[in-house]
Write an enzyme that holds these catalytic residues in place. Structure first.
Site, PDB file in Angstrom:
ATOM      1  N   SER A   1      29.698  40.783  34.811  1.00  0.00           N
ATOM      2  CA  SER A   1      30.286  39.326  34.577  1.00  0.00           C
ATOM      3  C   SER A   1      29.381  38.925  35.526  1.00  0.00           C
ATOM      4  CB  SER A   1      31.800  38.932  35.275  1.00  0.00           C
ATOM      5  OG  SER A   1      32.443  39.506  33.924  1.00  0.00           O
TER       6      SER A   1
ATOM      7  N   TYR B   1      36.236  40.180  45.249  1.00  0.00           N
ATOM      8  CA  TYR B   1      34.951  39.981  45.156  1.00  0.00           C
ATOM      9  C   TYR B   1      34.141  39.194  46.021  1.00  0.00           C
ATOM     10  CZ  TYR B   1      36.661  39.961  40.259  1.00  0.00           C
ATOM     11  OH  TYR B   1      37.566  40.652  39.221  1.00  0.00           O
TER      12      TYR B   1
ATOM     13  N   TYR C   1      39.051  33.193  35.592  1.00  0.00           N
ATOM     14  CA  TYR C   1      39.773  33.801  36.619  1.00  0.00           C
ATOM     15  C   TYR C   1      40.105  33.652  37.788  1.00  0.00           C
ATOM     16  CZ  TYR C   1      36.492  36.322  33.785  1.00  0.00           C
ATOM     17  OH  TYR C   1      36.622  37.352  31.832  1.00  0.00           O
TER      18      TYR C   1
ATOM     19  N   GLY D   1      29.534  37.695  29.926  1.00  0.00           N
ATOM     20  CA  GLY D   1      29.345  37.852  31.624  1.00  0.00           C
ATOM     21  C   GLY D   1      28.276  37.208  31.831  1.00  0.00           C
TER      22      GLY D   1
ATOM     23  N   ARG E   1      39.586  34.718  44.200  1.00  0.00           N
ATOM     24  CA  ARG E   1      38.180  35.881  43.954  1.00  0.00           C
ATOM     25  C   ARG E   1      37.585  36.370  44.995  1.00  0.00           C
ATOM     26  NH1 ARG E   1      34.609  33.891  41.257  1.00  0.00           N
ATOM     27  NH2 ARG E   1      33.694  35.195  40.677  1.00  0.00           N
TER      28      ARG E   1
ATOM     29  N   GLU F   1      30.654  37.216  23.616  1.00  0.00           N
ATOM     30  CA  GLU F   1      31.804  37.540  23.807  1.00  0.00           C
ATOM     31  C   GLU F   1      31.619  36.027  25.578  1.00  0.00           C
ATOM     32  OE1 GLU F   1      33.521  40.929  24.974  1.00  0.00           O
ATOM     33  OE2 GLU F   1      33.148  41.652  22.751  1.00  0.00           O
ATOM     34  N   PRO F   2      31.178  35.049  25.401  1.00  0.00           N
ATOM     35  CA  PRO F   2      31.088  34.390  26.085  1.00  0.00           C
ATOM     36  C   PRO F   2      32.637  33.781  27.002  1.00  0.00           C
ATOM     37  CG  PRO F   2      30.676  32.775  24.596  1.00  0.00           C
ATOM     38  CD  PRO F   2      30.821  33.870  24.006  1.00  0.00           C
TER      39      PRO F   2
ATOM     40  N   CYS G   1      49.771  34.281  54.578  1.00  0.00           N
ATOM     41  CA  CYS G   1      49.888  35.037  55.536  1.00  0.00           C
ATOM     42  C   CYS G   1      48.379  36.666  55.460  1.00  0.00           C
ATOM     43  CB  CYS G   1      50.863  35.833  55.826  1.00  0.00           C
ATOM     44  SG  CYS G   1      52.513  33.647  56.480  1.00  0.00           S
ATOM     45  N   GLU G   2      47.331  36.282  54.712  1.00  0.00           N
ATOM     46  CA  GLU G   2      46.500  36.833  55.227  1.00  0.00           C
ATOM     47  C   GLU G   2      45.645  36.287  55.476  1.00  0.00           C
ATOM     48  OE1 GLU G   2      46.318  39.696  54.088  1.00  0.00           O
ATOM     49  OE2 GLU G   2      48.686  39.953  53.021  1.00  0.00           O
TER      50      GLU G   2
END
Length: 498
Positions: A264, A398, A455, A302, A394, A344-345, A425-426
């Site tokens: 991707s 990533y 996404y 991708g 994301r 497959e876009p 809380c992160e």
């Protein structure tokens, strides 16, 4: 994309904390066009608008956080893929079948847009099939993916008459055949292969190398050879070859062809070309050795988009032409009848069509130690917004980079290196890791983060019991909800003790 030009204050310099790719803006109000829907502009007074609807109006009517989709931009990008790939492949194989990758973002309205623009729809779960069914997408225009499809999901696909089920393993081929026999139908299947292509992307979204969960390898297993009774070395068939033989022999399967997906958000065209060459060579091998013709090849999706100034996506027409030339050349070299091609876009259609709108809350400036030591520090501005990793995970998943702009007004203040963070809380709850925002950003301002269509909503969660935001589509100067935001009652609806 902007109607004002405001130079930074004299003497302003780039922050030593900024990554190499991030430049100090000469115009803190400017919008880089490739990151945004084509109908997003900044009005002369400084406020952002999409297709004539201002962000102030959107925030006032729908609240924040808010996903904002330009319907016209989504449709235009879908048509661009349809037309440019059909033009490129028409002399090779008569055209292509374009499947919108629903996993990037899907709701019934989007499914209807896809259908009306002449695309098909790729799904990867029973839930996504259900959305397609409720949207009225004909079964023959659907595909079903997944590395671990349940019997219930396969049954639903067979009952809907999906145009293809992409089988991911040898056991799954047997399962699909068994379930098709139960229903008295022949299931149309593609086989997902892993061509061993190492795409230049994050390892979690690279999907065609050998050491990962997807697909059937083109490489022979074990020690790659065995001995027959005469003592001669015999190459062990690869999982891909075994799958072709099994699917071809199965009474209740119709083997359409083969499929791959190398990853991707890829900008390097060589990965797509290499995958195509390997799949076509495999097709020729199946024809020459087993007499099996594989009439279709799906080259996946991708295609990369611009999230920041560091990203340089290729034009759709250029990608299509390059892929068509590879397929034509390889087929001619192999003496192979060109197969029907599909793609497959997903991200490349919906990603830039959408931005997320947030309201600013707490702002802090932290002095950060520099690597050279000696007590040297530099400031980093932390700008907290009313969303975060629950609507866009994301960055934490990533390390994805994004851009951001002040949306409700223009600013004459100097650019300051900022980090846009969420309310969870992160410490890793980061929306935009590095960006220059005006020094006068304050609580109550609106920020817009572009290219959040893919996404983000689809990966959203209720972490810390935060409701998932609504999704609004804008068209012809009007906005409407296409996914309702969650309420307090929604948050507690599955808790029997509430």
């Amino acid at each position: 994309m902007t109607d004002s030009t405001v130079a930074p204050a004299p003497g302003v310099s780039a922050s030593p904390l900024a990554p190499e790719w991030l430049s100090l803006p000469s115009d803190v109000n400017a919008l880089r066009g490739q990151e945004w829907a084509r109908d997003v502009v900044r009005h002369p007074a400084g406020e952002l608008a999409v297709d004539g609807v201002s962000v102030h109006h959107l925030a006032e009517e729908f609240g924040t956080p808010l996903f904002v989709v330009s319907e016209a931009d989504f449709r235009a990008r879908a048509v661009e893929f349809r037309d440019r790939f059909n033009e490129a492949f028409a002399p090779v194989c008569g055209g292509v079948d374009v499947y919108y990758a629903g996993k990037s973002f899907l709701c019934t309205e989007v499914a209807r847009w896809v259908l009306s623009e002449g695309l098909r729809l790729d799904t990867c779960s029973g839930g996504e099939l259900l959305v397609a069914q409720r949207a009225g997408v004909p079964g023959e225009l659907l595909g079903l993916h997944g590395n671990n499809k349940s019997a219930a999901e396969i049954r639903r696909a067979l009952q809907m008459g999906v145009g293809r089920i992409v089988a991911d393993s040898l056991p799954e081929i047997e399962l699909i055949n068994t379930l098709a026999a139960e229903q008295g139908v022949r299931a149309k299947v593609m086989l997902r292969l892993t061509p061993g292509v190492h795409a230049h992307t994050h390892e979690f979204i690279a999907t065609a190398h050998e050491d990962q969960k997807f697909g059937l390898s083109l490489m022979a297993g074990g020690n790659n050879s065995d001995r027959n009774p005469a003592g001669q070395n015999v190459a062990e068939p690869s999982p891909a070859e075994q799958a072709v033989l099994a699917a071809h022999a199965a009474e209740h399967l119709e083997l359409l062809g083969i499929h791959c997906h190398i990853g991707s958000n890829i900008f390097d065209a060589e990965g797509f070309a290499l995958a195509a060459r390997r799949l076509l060579a495999f097709s020729a091998q199946m024809r020459d050795v087993h007499g099996i013709e594989l009439a279709e090849v799906d080259l996946g999706g991708g295609y990369g988009i611009a999230y920041t100034e560091a990203d340089t996506p290729r034009p759709t027409a250029e990608i299509a032409q390059a892929m068509a030339e590879v397929v034509a050349s390889e087929c001619a070299s192999l003496g192979l009848v060109p197969p029907r091609i599909s793609i497959e876009p997903g991200r490349a259609i919906v990603g830039p069509s959408t931005f997320t709108l947030y309201e600013v809350g707490t702002i802090k400036t932290i002095q950060v130690d520099l690597e050279q030591g000696h007590g040297a520090t530099a400031p980093r501005r932390y700008v907290s917004v009313d969303g975060g990793m629950s609507d866009n995970p994301r960055q934490v998943l990533y390390e994805a980079d994004y851009s951001v702009t002040l949306a409700n007004r223009a600013s004459h203040a100097a650019p300051v290196l900022s980090r846009v963070v969420g309310k969870h809380c992160e410490s890793g709850d980061i929306v935009v890791r590095d960006a220059y925002l005006p020094d006068d950003v304050t609580a109550g301002d609106l920020l817009a983060v572009p290219a959040t269509g893919a996404y983000c909503w689809s990966l959203a969660s209720n972490y810390n019991y935060v409701p998932r935001p609504p999704v609004v589509a804008v068209k012809d100067g009007a906005a409407r909800i296409i996914v309702r935001g969650e309420t307090d009652d929604d948050l507690l609806s599955r808790d029997p003790g509430a």
